[in-house]
Design a protein around this motif. Structure first.
Motif, PDB file in Angstrom:
ATOM      1  N   GLY A   1       0.550  12.268  -9.167  1.00  0.00           N
ATOM      2  CA  GLY A   1      -0.178  13.529  -9.043  1.00  0.00           C
ATOM      3  C   GLY A   1      -1.402  13.152  -8.674  1.00  0.00           C
ATOM      4  O   GLY A   1      -2.407  13.987  -9.000  1.00  0.00           O
ATOM      5  N   LEU A   2      -1.743  12.068  -8.389  1.00  0.00           N
ATOM      6  CA  LEU A   2      -3.266  11.421  -8.239  1.00  0.00           C
ATOM      7  C   LEU A   2      -3.625  11.907  -6.508  1.00  0.00           C
ATOM      8  O   LEU A   2      -4.801  12.254  -6.544  1.00  0.00           O
TER       9      LEU A   2
ATOM     10  N   LEU B   1      -1.782  11.580   1.356  1.00  0.00           N
ATOM     11  CA  LEU B   1      -1.034  10.526   1.641  1.00  0.00           C
ATOM     12  C   LEU B   1      -0.761  10.322   3.055  1.00  0.00           C
ATOM     13  O   LEU B   1      -0.875   9.099   3.451  1.00  0.00           O
ATOM     14  N   THR B   2      -0.531  11.531   3.737  1.00  0.00           N
ATOM     15  CA  THR B   2      -0.480  11.149   5.367  1.00  0.00           C
ATOM     16  C   THR B   2      -1.750  10.550   5.873  1.00  0.00           C
ATOM     17  O   THR B   2      -1.587   9.590   6.739  1.00  0.00           O
TER      18      THR B   2
ATOM     19  N   LEU C   1       0.790  -1.184   0.087  1.00  0.00           N
ATOM     20  CA  LEU C   1      -0.083   0.001  -0.192  1.00  0.00           C
ATOM     21  C   LEU C   1       0.932   1.399   0.126  1.00  0.00           C
ATOM     22  O   LEU C   1       0.617   2.136  -0.761  1.00  0.00           O
ATOM     23  N   GLU C   2       1.910   1.345   0.944  1.00  0.00           N
ATOM     24  CA  GLU C   2       2.643   2.314   0.725  1.00  0.00           C
ATOM     25  C   GLU C   2       3.422   2.546  -0.336  1.00  0.00           C
ATOM     26  O   GLU C   2       3.610   3.759  -0.822  1.00  0.00           O
ATOM     27  N   LYS C   3       3.922   1.366  -1.034  1.00  0.00           N
ATOM     28  CA  LYS C   3       4.449   1.765  -2.467  1.00  0.00           C
ATOM     29  C   LYS C   3       3.526   2.103  -3.392  1.00  0.00           C
ATOM     30  O   LYS C   3       3.553   2.998  -4.269  1.00  0.00           O
ATOM     31  N   LYS C   4       2.242   1.811  -3.320  1.00  0.00           N
ATOM     32  CA  LYS C   4       0.997   2.466  -4.297  1.00  0.00           C
ATOM     33  C   LYS C   4       0.771   3.730  -4.115  1.00  0.00           C
ATOM     34  O   LYS C   4       0.674   4.749  -4.908  1.00  0.00           O
ATOM     35  N   LEU C   5       0.999   4.222  -2.617  1.00  0.00           N
ATOM     36  CA  LEU C   5       0.506   5.453  -2.301  1.00  0.00           C
ATOM     37  C   LEU C   5       1.708   6.471  -2.832  1.00  0.00           C
ATOM     38  O   LEU C   5       1.467   7.644  -3.354  1.00  0.00           O
TER      39      LEU C   5
ATOM     40  N   TYR D   1      -4.590   6.440   8.761  1.00  0.00           N
ATOM     41  CA  TYR D   1      -5.834   5.740   8.816  1.00  0.00           C
ATOM     42  C   TYR D   1      -5.569   3.926   8.671  1.00  0.00           C
ATOM     43  O   TYR D   1      -6.049   3.506   9.602  1.00  0.00           O
ATOM     44  N   GLU D   2      -4.599   3.958   7.731  1.00  0.00           N
ATOM     45  CA  GLU D   2      -4.388   2.359   7.445  1.00  0.00           C
ATOM     46  C   GLU D   2      -3.837   1.696   8.706  1.00  0.00           C
ATOM     47  O   GLU D   2      -3.740   0.562   9.084  1.00  0.00           O
TER      48      GLU D   2
END
Lengths: 165, 402
Positions: free
Chosen positions: B15-16, B22-23, B4-8, B28-29
């Motif tokens: 720029g999505l 992100l933070t 998930l961190e990689k994807k974020l 939350y996760e």
């Protein structure tokens, strides 16, 4: 209904049913009349199955009194004459009987053909039953329900025999 | 770094999302994910611990049971059961769901152990499925008070197994686990019973936590049954059936079809698809309507001169055809109700069955170089077709309405 009360009832139900079941078996054992039958192993491969012995009970019935047909509910009359009848044809004159059924080989099965033993004594008892030294003590009540009371080896309780050996 | 961190980070680069998002997502996760994960582990350990304690006490009794008087054995077992019930009741008032469920699970496991102990003390003769059916009946009200799925899964697993074996034993008279002849009846009944349980849980809110367990067993047993009957029918086995053994399955199938037909949650299309699947499954397992156990297209060359086997009447052609048809109908149903993973799995299995059918029909080719090349091309072709057609079929099935 209060959830806590419902949970209490739900938890109580299995305890009551299991305790009632154990109590019925115990009552049957102590209140029933004791009868002793010789037993014998009928198949060397199947005689000892895990922690219990399975055997054939010799009810002392002659050929004429055996199961009339296979796969029926039946009763074994013990007094005055030892004879097997279809369950619905048991005569009024029969004062003591055991409920059971005739299996596919037209053999009377009473549900008493299993005796639990501790694993460390299984081989010793297995050998003695094979040698036709075993007898089964059962208790029979007025309604034809029977329960296993003890296993005798040479007419002595099996626990005495295994303690000596 | 987690997936998930990689994807974020990738989404941030693209720029999505911005740094703030992100933070926020990360926090939350970490909060919810860690919490769930620790609870999951806690729950597993509590269940494991409670079960081991119960088993330890039982083993202690079992190892020395000859020297312990019967009343002491039974008294200890019932004392333990009552203690566990009281603790569960006390724990129900606190906030800890996991400990409460662990105690409740230990209680139902101990109920099973007590059934075994009673059988041992009084030398009762009976089958394991009778004991499990008794256990299922007396512990059902307890399980309905569980908060987590494990108790529901445990109960439904044991119930389905006991009910299936018990019903076959009842219909076949003297059922023995070693008797392979009764296996087809067992394999037909299991998925129908699990499906019946699933449909029943859809009708009652009180049973909703059983839903996923019954669905799980329906899919597993359905798949295993289909593979079993396909192999048996394709192999030309099972010429001697006893129709009586199938009576429980026919009764359950009739009840199941009635429940499906009267369930307002299903659209007519889904009702039609599901009832067709049940009917096809019954036909597949039926002793003699579609299969005679003797006609095989693959062995055509071995037939007597002048005797030819019709392609469509051969067992080994009808079997895969029925398998594919059942899978196709279920895939259409799954696609229509939006179960994408089931839809994908079903369409994959259809492709796989085609490949196996190819090897069944053209098995001799695999022994030659050219044959292997052709087989490889066939597999790639099916994979390509599956990849290309899957989405179209899914859209089509989703678009099917009244």
């Amino acid at each position: 209904m209060n959830r806590q009360f419902g949970l209490a009832l739900a938890l109580l139900l299995p305890i009551v049913i299991l305790a009632g079941n154990a109590w019925l078996h115990y009552q049957q054992r102590i209140a029933g009349e004791s009868i002793t039958f010789p037993i014998e192993g009928f198949d060397p491969r199947d005689l000892l199955s895990g922690h219990y012995l399975i055997y054939r009970i010799d009810y002392g019935i002659n050929d004429n009194g055996n199961c009339p047909t296979s796969d029926i509910a039946a009763s074994l009359c013990l007094k005055p004459e030892r004879r097997i009848y279809p369950a619905d044809e048991l005569p009024q004159s029969c004062t003591q009987f055991i409920r059971g059924n005739c299996d596919s080989s037209a053999r009377f099965i009473s549900g008493l053909e299993r005796f639990y033993v501790p694993q460390q004594y299984a081989d010793i008892l297995d050998e003695k039953v094979r040698n036709k030294q075993g007898k089964l003590v059962i208790a029979v009540d007025q309604s034809g329900n029977a329960g296993v009371v003890d296993l005798l080896i040479n007419d002595r309780p099996w626990k005495e025999i295994v303690t000596e050996e | 770094m987690t997936g998930l961190e990689k994807k974020l980070l990738t989404w941030l680069d693209q720029g999505l999302i911005n740094q703030e998002q992100l933070t926020a997502i990360g926090q939350y996760e970490r909060r919810t994910g860690k919490s769930n994960s620790s609870h999951w582990w806690l729950y597993s350990l509590l269940i494991l611990g409670s079960s081991i304690i119960s088993l330890g006490i039982i083993s202690l009794i079992a190892a020395n049971w000859a020297n312990i008087p019967d009343l002491v054995k039974l008294g200890t077992a019932f004392g333990l059961l009552s203690l566990l019930a009281a603790t569960t009741l006390w724990q129900a008032e606190t906030d800890s769901d996991y400990l409460y469920d662990a105690l409740l699970t230990a209680f139902i496991i101990l109920c099973l152990a007590v059934i075994g102990l009673i059988a041992q003390v009084f030398h009762l003769n009976g089958h394991w499925y009778n004991a499990l059916l008794l256990w299922s009946a007396i512990t059902l009200p307890v399980v309905l008070f569980a908060h987590q799925l494990f108790a529901y899964f445990l109960w439904s697993t044991l119930f389905i197994h006991a009910a299936t074996w018990g019903a076959i034993a009842l219909s076949s008279g003297s059922f023995s686990g070693n008797n392979a002849a009764q296996l087809p009846a067992l394999f037909l009944l299991a998925p129908l019973l699990a499906a019946g349980g699933y449909v029943l849980t859809r009708l009652s809110q009180h049973l909703k936590l059983f839903r996923s367990s019954f669905f799980f067993w329906f899919q597993i047993s359905g798949l295993v049954s289909l593979i079993f009957i396909d192999i048996i029918r394709s192999g030309g086995e099972m010429r001697s059936f006893e129709l009586d053994w199938y009576i429980p399955a026919y009764i359950v199938a009739a009840i199941l079809m009635t429940m499906i037909a009267s369930n307002p949650a299903y659209r007519p299309l889904n009702k039609g698809l599901l009832i067709s699947i049940i009917l096809l499954l019954l036909l597949y397992f039926h002793p003699f309507i579609l299969f005679d156990g003797e006609t095989r297209y693959s062995f055509n060359a071995l037939q007597a001169p002048g005797e030819t086997v019709n392609f469509w009447t051969a067992d080994d052609i009808r079997a895969p055809f029925l398998t594919i048809l059942i899978l196709f109908l279920y895939a259409t149903h799954a696609g229509n109700i939006g179960h994408h993973r089931t839809f994908n799995a079903m369409t994959f299995l259809i492709g796989l069955r085609f490949v196996i059918l190819y090897f069944q029909a053209m098995g001799g080719l695999a022994a030659t170089g050219v044959g292997l090349i052709l087989s490889g091309l066939m597999i790639i072709g099916i994979a390509w077709f599956w990849h290309k057609s899957r989405k179209r079929l899914q859209h089509w099935s989703e678009g099917l309405h009244e």
